[in-house]
Design a protein around this motif. Structure first.
Motif, short mmCIF file in Angstrom:
data_model
loop_
_atom_site.label_atom_id
_atom_site.label_comp_id
_atom_site.label_asym_id
_atom_site.label_seq_id
_atom_site.Cartn_x
_atom_site.Cartn_y
_atom_site.Cartn_z
N TRP B 97 14.52 69.56 60.04
CA TRP B 97 14.41 68.57 58.92
C TRP B 97 13.90 69.21 57.50
O TRP B 97 12.99 68.57 57.02
N SER B 98 14.42 70.31 57.36
CA SER B 98 14.10 71.11 56.22
C SER B 98 15.27 71.96 55.58
O SER B 98 15.97 72.08 56.30
N ALA B 99 15.04 72.34 54.33
CA ALA B 99 15.94 72.90 53.70
C ALA B 99 15.29 74.22 52.73
O ALA B 99 14.24 74.09 52.39
N ALA B 100 16.00 75.46 53.03
CA ALA B 100 15.63 76.51 51.97
C ALA B 100 16.86 77.37 51.50
O ALA B 100 17.96 76.73 51.86
N VAL B 101 16.42 78.43 50.90
CA VAL B 101 17.48 79.15 50.39
C VAL B 101 17.53 80.26 50.95
O VAL B 101 16.50 81.14 51.17
N LEU B 102 18.67 81.07 51.38
CA LEU B 102 19.14 82.44 52.07
C LEU B 102 19.43 83.33 50.65
O LEU B 102 20.59 82.82 50.24
N LEU B 103 18.94 84.22 50.60
CA LEU B 103 19.13 85.36 49.44
C LEU B 103 20.24 86.10 50.42
O LEU B 103 20.26 86.24 51.53
N PRO B 104 21.19 86.65 49.51
CA PRO B 104 22.08 87.53 50.23
C PRO B 104 21.28 88.60 51.17
O PRO B 104 20.28 89.38 50.59
N GLY B 105 21.90 88.64 52.37
CA GLY B 105 21.36 89.73 53.37
C GLY B 105 20.11 88.78 54.04
O GLY B 105 19.84 89.63 55.22
N ASP B 106 19.95 87.91 53.69
CA ASP B 106 18.87 86.94 54.40
C ASP B 106 19.54 86.58 55.79
O ASP B 106 20.58 86.04 55.54
N PRO B 173 11.61 63.37 60.49
CA PRO B 173 12.69 63.09 61.41
C PRO B 173 13.30 61.87 61.31
O PRO B 173 12.92 60.70 60.97
N LEU B 174 14.43 61.79 61.38
CA LEU B 174 15.45 60.63 61.27
C LEU B 174 15.64 60.16 62.71
O LEU B 174 16.14 60.80 63.64
N GLN B 175 14.97 59.01 63.00
CA GLN B 175 14.79 58.70 64.56
C GLN B 175 15.77 57.51 64.80
O GLN B 175 15.73 56.62 64.26
N HIS B 176 16.70 57.87 65.86
CA HIS B 176 17.51 56.70 66.06
C HIS B 176 16.79 55.84 66.56
O HIS B 176 15.69 56.01 67.58
N PRO B 177 16.94 54.33 66.72
CA PRO B 177 16.40 53.47 67.56
C PRO B 177 16.40 53.72 69.10
O PRO B 177 17.17 54.28 69.63
N ASP B 178 15.48 53.15 69.92
CA ASP B 178 15.44 53.37 71.14
C ASP B 178 16.08 52.20 71.97
O ASP B 178 16.58 51.18 71.03
N TRP B 310 15.29 57.00 55.29
CA TRP B 310 14.94 58.43 55.42
C TRP B 310 15.21 59.49 54.31
O TRP B 310 14.15 60.21 53.87
N ARG B 311 15.99 59.01 53.44
CA ARG B 311 16.11 59.63 52.27
C ARG B 311 14.85 59.75 51.28
O ARG B 311 14.60 60.67 50.47
N THR B 312 14.26 58.73 51.40
CA THR B 312 12.81 58.79 50.75
C THR B 312 11.79 59.49 50.98
O THR B 312 10.79 59.63 50.57
N THR B 313 11.89 60.10 52.37
CA THR B 313 10.89 60.97 52.90
C THR B 313 11.20 62.43 52.28
O THR B 313 10.18 63.26 52.88
#
Lengths: 235, 344
Positions: B97-106, B173-178, B310-313
């Motif tokens: 549940w995260s985002a980052a940037v890959l530089l060329p070669g990463d 985390p985006l939790q589906h209902p049980d 979830w988008r607000t998190t």
């Protein structure tokens, strides 16, 4: 127009995003004419919320976007359209597909001949004398279920399916025939092979060669190399 | 020059998926698309891509990916985590549940997901669409890369990431209902005995290891058909339809299912609950509950609210600099980051 079977047409929910509209309980040309007539009428009226429809032997499955429309109301509209009793005349294309019946391309032909009490040549003669009707597509992209197999050639599918049926195989099972568009596992009996391509994802207008309502004849040719050109006659 | 993700190692059960290929079921082309479209939408949101953009679906073992040609924004959704190894060998974690940037070669080394996970990229994967979709359907060679399984050396084109390369985001985390898996009865519930219907709704069902993108076999009490009820004249099916062949054990159809089928369907999972099945491991137990169309609509609305909430998190991640994994583990900072990566 003949009367519909008792209790039909009827509409059944297939989850919350599809309906199955049924026109009869069994496979019959009159029922299939209603299937194709309903499919054509529904395609022509472009009902909001309808994503796509899948004509089958005796029913049409209508896939919908339930968030775009009121599904209950759409269900009522679909049933009303079904009750209007459209019937499609045979309006599809007439195809002639070349098939090579060489021994290595038709491994089950001897069993079919023995079961039918016919010579190998007589089986080929019956297969090529039949005009088949395309009832529906399914199982694989471009796989057309062809009705009209002569009763004498009816046989159950293989007890143990093959793990690989070569693309282009002409196969029969029960009262149906089909041509496999792809290499795939399969339990139908292989009685010949065509080199005609049955599916082309690059075609914007007609990815699948055959469509429900089309008619198909098979023409015997001497080799697979001669079996690559399908001939179509427009309605 | 455009950017791309290069496949260094293909992993297992990894495919390009989007929201599927509707419009061609009448010619036998399955719908396909993500097993959990909500999770793919979440990954795309983290990556700043449109909700319907194509990403990578990971079912068994994550791939190793390398950015080439430009920086690539990547985002993970589902219980799937990984580590980014820089061109110079430095390591940083990429939590679920995260985002980052890959530089060329990463390169991005992904672990195994719990259930199903998604990797979204900046601009979405731009492999060539076929019949209106990039979703992979390998049986007919459609979508993805040449319609086949991914292989080392494949390049998945995407848009280069534009902005601060230190950019990093984290979401809850985006939790589906049980609870019970909700179904609409039928269309062929009349092919089953009253006892079979009672068992279907009253007993627990175990997910078996027999599963792929076409379907999922369940094990439980044998469901008896009425005489002659085990076969039907083939008719249209859809993901979520629960077929019961003569052996009395249900099969839940999934995204790559055929367009028609010849087994009676005792019930059909509602659209909102179908993604939940993709996250459950073999051996998990589920129960089914019958609902009507109104309740199914409420469930879809609740799911839309879940995604909106979830988008607000989403929060920016404060970067620690490039710290070796061992240091993070020693400091007990990496537990959450490694969630889902235990088998990796």
């Amino acid at each position: 127009m003949s009367a519909p079977a008792a209790g039909f047409p009827r509409l059944l929910a297939l989850g919350d995003a599809a309906f199955s509209v049924e026109f009869g309980a069994s496979i019959a040309p009159e029922t299939h004419a209603r299937v194709l007539g309903f499919a054509a009428a529904l395609a022509a009226c472009a009902m909001p919320g309808v994503i796509e429809l899948v004509p089958a032997f005796r029913s049409v499955t209508v896939h919908v976007d339930p968030d775009l429309i009121d599904p209950q109301r759409l269900a009522a509209d679909l049933l009303a359209l079904a009750q209007a009793g459209h019937e499609a005349a045979a309006s599809g294309r007439r195809w002639v597909l070349p098939v090579c019946f060489d021994d290595d391309l038709a491994p089950d032909l001897p069993d079919v001949a023995a079961h039918a009490g016919l010579s190998r040549e007589a089986v080929i003669e019956r297969l090529t004398a039949t005009e088949f009707s395309v009832y529906m597509l399914g199982f694989l992209p471009g796989f057309a279920y062809l009705g009209g197999l002569p009763v004498a050639l009816e046989m159950p599918r293989l007890a143990t399916p093959r793990t690989r049926v070569p693309a282009g195989s002409l196969a029969i099972a029960g009262r149906m025939a089909a041509v496999y568009p792809w290499d795939s596992p399969g339990g139908w009996r292989l009685v010949g092979r065509t080199g005609v391509g049955l599916f082309d994802a690059g075609s914007a207008t007609r990815p699948a060669l055959l469509a429900p309502g089309d008619r198909v004849r098979f023409r015997a040719v001497g080799s697979l190399a001669e079996a690559t050109e399908a001939v179509a006659e427009l309605p | 020059m455009s950017a791309a993700l290069e496949i260094v190692s293909a992993g297992l059960g990894v495919s390009v998926q989007d929201l599927g290929r509707p419009g061609h079921r009448s010619i036998g082309v399955p719908l396909s698309g993500a097993l959990d479209p909500l999770c793919l939408a979440a990954a795309n949101h983290l990556a700043g891509s449109p909700p319907a953009a194509a990403g990578l679906e990971v079912l068994l073992a994550g791939p190793v990916l390398r950015a080439v040609g430009g920086p690539v924004g990547v985002a993970l959704a589902g219980e799937l985590a990984g580590r980014i190894v820089g061109a110079g060998g430095e390591v940083r974690l990429l939590a679920a549940w995260s985002a980052a940037v890959l530089l060329p070669g990463d390169s991005l080394q992904l672990g195994s997901p719990r259930g199903v996970g998604y990797v979204a990229v900046s601009g979405g994967l731009l492999t060539p669409p076929m019949l209106g979709s990039r979703a992979t359907y390998a049986r007919a060679g459609l979508g993805g890369v040449g319609g086949r399984a991914l292989a080392a050396g494949d390049r998945l084109p995407c848009l280069p990431f534009v902005g601060d390369p230190q950019h990093a985001l984290q979401a809850a985390p985006l939790q589906h209902p049980d609870g019970a898996i909700r179904v609409i009865p039928g269309p062929q519930m009349d092919h089953f005995t009253p006892a079979a219907l009672a068992s279907f709704y009253g007993e627990p069902w175990t997910l078996t290891p027999a599963r792929d993108r076409m379907g999922l076999r369940l094990a439980g009490p044998r469901l008896a058909h009425v005489p002659g009820g085990a076969d039907i004249v083939s008719d249209g099916v859809t993901p979520g339809a629960i077929q019961v062949p003569a052996d009395g054990q249900p099969i839940v159809l999934l995204a790559d299912c055929q367009t028609v089928g010849g087994y009676p369907k005792i019930a059909t999972v509602i659209r909102a609950d179908l993604p939940r099945l993709a996250h459950l491991p073999p051996g998990a137990e589920i129960r089914f509950a019958a609902v009507d169309a109104t309740q199914a609509a409420e469930a879809r609305a609740a799911q839309a609210r879940l995604l909106a909430g979830w988008r607000t998190t989403l929060r920016p991640v404060a970067r620690h600099g490039d710290i070796p994994t061992e240091t993070l583990l020693a400091a007990n900072l990496a537990g959450a980051a490694l969630r889902g990566d235990e088998e990796g």
